[in-house]
Scaffold this active site. Structure first.
Site, PDB file in Angstrom:
ATOM      1  N   ILE A  12      14.339  11.927  16.207  1.00 56.48           N
ATOM      2  CA  ILE A  12      14.522  12.147  14.767  1.00 56.48           C
ATOM      3  C   ILE A  12      14.679  13.643  14.474  1.00 56.48           C
ATOM      4  CG2 ILE A  12      13.587  11.665  12.465  1.00 56.48           C
ATOM      5  CD1 ILE A  12      11.856   9.452  13.815  1.00 56.48           C
ATOM      6  N   ASP A  58       3.491  24.141  23.186  1.00 59.56           N
ATOM      7  CA  ASP A  58       2.736  22.951  22.822  1.00 59.56           C
ATOM      8  C   ASP A  58       2.056  23.219  21.474  1.00 59.56           C
ATOM      9  OD1 ASP A  58       0.606  20.993  22.633  1.00 59.56           O
ATOM     10  OD2 ASP A  58       1.051  20.562  24.737  1.00 59.56           O
ATOM     11  N   SER A 124       4.173   7.030   9.409  1.00 58.56           N
ATOM     12  CA  SER A 124       4.793   5.777   9.823  1.00 58.56           C
ATOM     13  C   SER A 124       4.345   4.648   8.913  1.00 58.56           C
ATOM     14  CB  SER A 124       4.333   5.485  11.250  1.00 58.56           C
ATOM     15  OG  SER A 124       4.600   4.146  11.592  1.00 58.56           O
ATOM     16  N   THR A 126       3.359   2.079   9.860  1.00 58.85           N
ATOM     17  CA  THR A 126       2.237   1.432  10.539  1.00 58.85           C
ATOM     18  C   THR A 126       0.908   1.695   9.813  1.00 58.85           C
ATOM     19  OG1 THR A 126       1.422   0.957  12.744  1.00 58.85           O
ATOM     20  CG2 THR A 126       1.631   3.267  12.197  1.00 58.85           C
ATOM     21  N   TYR A 148      -2.223   5.030  18.310  1.00 61.68           N
ATOM     22  CA  TYR A 148      -1.071   5.760  17.751  1.00 61.68           C
ATOM     23  C   TYR A 148      -1.084   5.681  16.216  1.00 61.68           C
ATOM     24  CZ  TYR A 148       3.578   6.510  15.913  1.00 61.68           C
ATOM     25  OH  TYR A 148       4.623   6.939  15.132  1.00 61.68           O
ATOM     26  N   LYS A 152      -1.757   8.641  12.984  1.00 60.86           N
ATOM     27  CA  LYS A 152      -0.951   8.894  11.786  1.00 60.86           C
ATOM     28  C   LYS A 152      -1.819   8.781  10.529  1.00 60.86           C
ATOM     29  CE  LYS A 152       2.871   9.665  13.874  1.00 60.86           C
ATOM     30  NZ  LYS A 152       3.392  11.038  13.928  1.00 60.86           N
ATOM     31  N   ASN A 178      11.828   1.670  10.364  1.00 58.35           N
ATOM     32  CA  ASN A 178      12.267   1.597  11.762  1.00 58.35           C
ATOM     33  C   ASN A 178      13.585   2.335  11.991  1.00 58.35           C
ATOM     34  OD1 ASN A 178      10.261  -0.555  11.416  1.00 58.35           O
ATOM     35  ND2 ASN A 178      10.792  -1.082  13.513  1.00 58.35           N
ATOM     36  N   ASN A 197      10.351   0.495  24.618  1.00 58.20           N
ATOM     37  CA  ASN A 197       9.388  -0.341  23.894  1.00 58.20           C
ATOM     38  C   ASN A 197      10.038  -0.949  22.662  1.00 58.20           C
ATOM     39  OD1 ASN A 197       6.974   0.494  25.387  1.00 58.20           O
ATOM     40  ND2 ASN A 197       7.411   2.499  24.501  1.00 58.20           N
TER      41      ASN A 197
HETATM   42  P1  NAD Z   1      10.424  11.736  20.109  1.00 54.23           P
HETATM   43  O1  NAD Z   1       9.435  11.473  21.176  1.00 54.23           O
HETATM   44  O2  NAD Z   1      11.868  11.499  20.413  1.00 54.23           O
HETATM   45  O3  NAD Z   1      10.276  13.228  19.584  1.00 54.23           O
HETATM   46  C1  NAD Z   1       9.028  13.880  19.526  1.00 54.23           C
HETATM   47  C2  NAD Z   1       9.207  15.262  20.151  1.00 54.23           C
HETATM   48  O4  NAD Z   1       7.963  15.947  20.070  1.00 54.23           O
HETATM   49  C3  NAD Z   1       9.590  15.193  21.626  1.00 54.23           C
HETATM   50  O5  NAD Z   1      10.720  16.015  21.857  1.00 54.23           O
HETATM   51  C4  NAD Z   1       8.357  15.721  22.356  1.00 54.23           C
HETATM   52  O6  NAD Z   1       8.703  16.418  23.535  1.00 54.23           O
HETATM   53  C5  NAD Z   1       7.719  16.596  21.301  1.00 54.23           C
HETATM   54  N1  NAD Z   1       6.257  16.753  21.399  1.00 54.23           N
HETATM   55  C6  NAD Z   1       5.305  15.799  21.518  1.00 54.23           C
HETATM   56  N2  NAD Z   1       4.082  16.369  21.518  1.00 54.23           N
HETATM   57  C7  NAD Z   1       4.258  17.698  21.388  1.00 54.23           C
HETATM   58  C8  NAD Z   1       3.383  18.817  21.319  1.00 54.23           C
HETATM   59  N3  NAD Z   1       2.057  18.682  21.406  1.00 54.23           N
HETATM   60  N4  NAD Z   1       3.918  20.052  21.164  1.00 54.23           N
HETATM   61  C9  NAD Z   1       5.262  20.229  21.092  1.00 54.23           C
HETATM   62  N5  NAD Z   1       6.130  19.213  21.160  1.00 54.23           N
HETATM   63  C10 NAD Z   1       5.638  17.969  21.307  1.00 54.23           C
HETATM   64  O7  NAD Z   1       9.984  10.881  18.833  1.00 54.23           O
HETATM   65  P2  NAD Z   1      10.768  10.578  17.482  1.00 54.23           P
HETATM   66  O8  NAD Z   1      11.167   9.147  17.494  1.00 54.23           O
HETATM   67  O9  NAD Z   1      11.779  11.622  17.225  1.00 54.23           O
HETATM   68  O10 NAD Z   1       9.571  10.713  16.452  1.00 54.23           O
HETATM   69  C11 NAD Z   1       9.303  11.912  15.759  1.00 54.23           C
HETATM   70  C12 NAD Z   1       8.041  11.743  14.951  1.00 54.23           C
HETATM   71  O11 NAD Z   1       8.213  10.643  14.059  1.00 54.23           O
HETATM   72  C13 NAD Z   1       6.806  11.425  15.781  1.00 54.23           C
HETATM   73  O12 NAD Z   1       5.698  12.080  15.223  1.00 54.23           O
HETATM   74  C14 NAD Z   1       6.675   9.921  15.642  1.00 54.23           C
HETATM   75  O13 NAD Z   1       5.354   9.505  15.817  1.00 54.23           O
HETATM   76  C15 NAD Z   1       7.137   9.708  14.220  1.00 54.23           C
HETATM   77  N6  NAD Z   1       7.636   8.354  13.971  1.00 54.23           N
HETATM   78  C16 NAD Z   1       8.615   7.829  14.772  1.00 54.23           C
HETATM   79  C17 NAD Z   1       9.056   6.532  14.552  1.00 54.23           C
HETATM   80  C18 NAD Z   1      10.107   5.918  15.438  1.00 54.23           C
HETATM   81  O14 NAD Z   1      10.263   4.702  15.399  1.00 54.23           O
HETATM   82  N7  NAD Z   1      10.865   6.687  16.206  1.00 54.23           N
HETATM   83  C19 NAD Z   1       8.506   5.760  13.501  1.00 54.23           C
HETATM   84  C20 NAD Z   1       7.524   6.333  12.692  1.00 54.23           C
HETATM   85  C21 NAD Z   1       7.098   7.640  12.944  1.00 54.23           C
HETATM   86  N1  UFG Z   2      11.052  -6.715  19.588  1.00 58.84           N
HETATM   87  C1  UFG Z   2      11.495  -7.690  20.455  1.00 58.84           C
HETATM   88  N2  UFG Z   2      11.795  -7.341  21.733  1.00 58.84           N
HETATM   89  C2  UFG Z   2      11.688  -6.054  22.183  1.00 58.84           C
HETATM   90  C3  UFG Z   2      11.245  -5.052  21.287  1.00 58.84           C
HETATM   91  C4  UFG Z   2      10.928  -5.426  19.996  1.00 58.84           C
HETATM   92  O1  UFG Z   2      11.603  -8.862  20.089  1.00 58.84           O
HETATM   93  O2  UFG Z   2      11.962  -5.792  23.359  1.00 58.84           O
HETATM   94  C5  UFG Z   2      10.775  -7.078  18.176  1.00 58.84           C
HETATM   95  C6  UFG Z   2       9.346  -6.798  17.738  1.00 58.84           C
HETATM   96  O3  UFG Z   2       8.519  -7.902  18.009  1.00 58.84           O
HETATM   97  C7  UFG Z   2       9.536  -6.527  16.246  1.00 58.84           C
HETATM   98  C8  UFG Z   2      10.924  -5.896  16.170  1.00 58.84           C
HETATM   99  O4  UFG Z   2      11.588  -6.274  17.369  1.00 58.84           O
HETATM  100  O5  UFG Z   2       9.575  -7.741  15.534  1.00 58.84           O
HETATM  101  C9  UFG Z   2      10.893  -4.375  16.081  1.00 58.84           C
HETATM  102  O6  UFG Z   2      10.098  -3.862  17.142  1.00 58.84           O
HETATM  103  P1  UFG Z   2      10.088  -2.310  17.511  1.00 58.84           P
HETATM  104  O7  UFG Z   2       9.227  -2.138  18.699  1.00 58.84           O
HETATM  105  O8  UFG Z   2      11.488  -1.797  17.592  1.00 58.84           O
HETATM  106  O9  UFG Z   2       9.452  -1.631  16.221  1.00 58.84           O
HETATM  107  P2  UFG Z   2       8.001  -1.846  15.581  1.00 58.84           P
HETATM  108  O10 UFG Z   2       8.223  -2.276  14.175  1.00 58.84           O
HETATM  109  O11 UFG Z   2       7.132  -2.678  16.415  1.00 58.84           O
HETATM  110  O12 UFG Z   2       7.417  -0.376  15.689  1.00 58.84           O
HETATM  111  C10 UFG Z   2       8.030   0.717  15.034  1.00 58.84           C
HETATM  112  C11 UFG Z   2       7.728   2.016  15.761  1.00 58.84           C
HETATM  113  C12 UFG Z   2       6.268   2.330  15.703  1.00 58.84           C
HETATM  114  C13 UFG Z   2       5.764   2.288  14.312  1.00 58.84           C
HETATM  115  C14 UFG Z   2       6.146   0.981  13.654  1.00 58.84           C
HETATM  116  C15 UFG Z   2       5.793   0.942  12.211  1.00 58.84           C
HETATM  117  O13 UFG Z   2       8.125   1.927  17.113  1.00 58.84           O
HETATM  118  O14 UFG Z   2       6.091   3.650  16.179  1.00 58.84           O
HETATM  119  O15 UFG Z   2       7.553   0.770  13.752  1.00 58.84           O
HETATM  120  O16 UFG Z   2       6.362   2.051  11.571  1.00 58.84           O
HETATM  121  F1  UFG Z   2       4.423   2.417  14.305  1.00 58.84           F
END
Ligand code: NAD
Ligand code: UFG
Length: 330
Positions: A12, A58, A124, A126, A148, A152, A178, A197
């Protein structure tokens, strides 16, 4: 206006950096590369058509992080850096609490010290727990089902408490639904390490033949077709939400849902992917995944009204862009 983007080489963060630069902001990236690769920087710079200052630091390391604040004067921080794998957080809770909570506290302390007025935090959906959708910001935090999610929820409370005692510290707690999809260029997108995942990278890897088949986690939920329903949002729309939050005149700590307001089931995503990209996705239905809820989608009205932001891209755009990115990967 110079913005510090932590985690800026991640999924993101990288898309947000592009949107920030498009809107005329200067950006400095901090990332420790725990879940990203340095090659991402050149790709972002190519899309942004400019060099971007980068620090491999970090965010839990206050001394090294402070060096960045001494080198630059920021008007805002967007804090993406964090560990995000739900399952891993259950097996490595201390790492997750330490990394995600300590980095938030460390950055907030530096924001206080260097008088940075805007702090945008990646939260999130979540944190709502298993409440009834549409999820709206006025609902209380719910019961999270894994460390996790708890990081948050705790980080939101820490930042809210910090904003209460410092009128110059304003926080946007952005609750993402999502995020899927990728940049139109096909150059940047989601790069999970190991077995994905999340649904969309699992689908694109199955389409590419890296995975044999998709496992659909349950078809006996109380939903239209029995599979889980989520509010999928294009990562570029999500990125634009951060720019909108920066432009908004924040006061204290404010929560915003960043979602489309529309729920889509797993089967609907598979069907859209197959129709748009003309590729069959082999799948089997298996057990429900522990901790999953049936339905989660946003009420996005607050962000639409206050931030003047709205998700515009469709599920078809999302599945098309996700596949273009996966196809381009070597
Ligand atoms: P990502 O893992 O692709 O990006 C996170 C980045 O942070 C990575 O490049 C990682 O190397 C860096 N990082 C982690 N810990 C660090 C630290 N201590 N110091 C410096 N860098 C660090 O994840 P993303 O999908 O881009 O998510 C970004 C943020 O959004 C995260 O906080 C995640 O929890 C949150 N978020 C993501 C989702 C999703 O579905 N992708 C949903 C809700 C919230
Ligand atoms: N799913 C499958 N097969 C897979 C993966 C997912 O059927 O291999 C299903 C899940 O059961 C769910 C939907 O697809 O119904 C979406 O699952 P994701 O894992 O893509 O997303 P989640 O909603 O479970 O989780 C995401 C983020 C979390 C965050 C959460 C709520 O990955 O970090 O949304 O914001 F916490």
């Amino acid at each position: 206006m110079k913005i510090l983007v932590t985690g800026g080489l991640g999924y993101i963060g990288s898309h947000t950096v592009i949107e920030l630069i498009t809107e005329g902001y200067q950006v400095v990236i901090v990332d420790n590369l725990v879940n990203s690769q340095i090659e991402m920087l050149a790709k972002i710079e190519k899309l942004a058509k400019q060099k971007i200052p980068f620090y491999q630091v970090d965010c839990t390391d206050e001394n090294n992080l402070e060096e960045v604040f001494l080198d630059h004067q920021f008007s805002g921080i967007i804090h993406f850096a964090g560990l995000k794998a739900v399952g891993e957080s259950v097996s490595l809770p201390l790492n997750y609490y330490y990394n995600n909570v300590t980095s938030t506290i460390t950055l907030a302390k530096l924001a206080f010290k260097y008088r940075i007025e805007k702090f945008i935090f990646s939260s999130s959906a979540t944190v709502y727990g298993d409440q009834k959708s549409p999820l709206i910001e006025t609902m209380p935090q719910g019961v999270t089902t894994n460390p996790y999610g708890e990081t948050k929820a705790i980080s939101e409370r820490i930042l809210s408490d910090a904003a209460k005692i410092n009128e110059n510290f304003n926080v946007a707690l952005l609750r993402y639904f999502n995020p899927i999809g990728a940049h139109k260029s096909g150059l940047i997108g989601e790069l999970p390490t190991g077995i994905p995942n999340n649904l969309m990278p699992y689908i694109t890897q199955t389409a590419k033949g890296i995975r044999k088949q998709l496992y659909v986690f349950g078809d006996d939920y109380d939903t239209l077709d029995g599979t889980g329903v989520r509010d999928y949002i294009h990562v570029v729309d999500l990125a634009k939400g951060h720019v909108a939050a920066l432009k908004y005149n924040l006061s204290g700590a404010e929560i915003f849902n960043l979602g489309t307001g529309k729920g889509t089931s797993v089967f609907e995503i598979i069907t859209a992917f197959e129709r748009v990209n003309k590729i069959k996705i082999p799948y089997v239905v298996t057990e429900r995944r522990a901790g999953d809820i049936a339905i989660s989608y946003a009420d996005p009205t607050k962000a639409q009204k206050n931030l003047n932001w709205r998700a515009e891209l469709t599920i078809d755009d999302m599945v098309k862009d996700a596949w273009r990115f996966e196809k381009n990967l070597k």
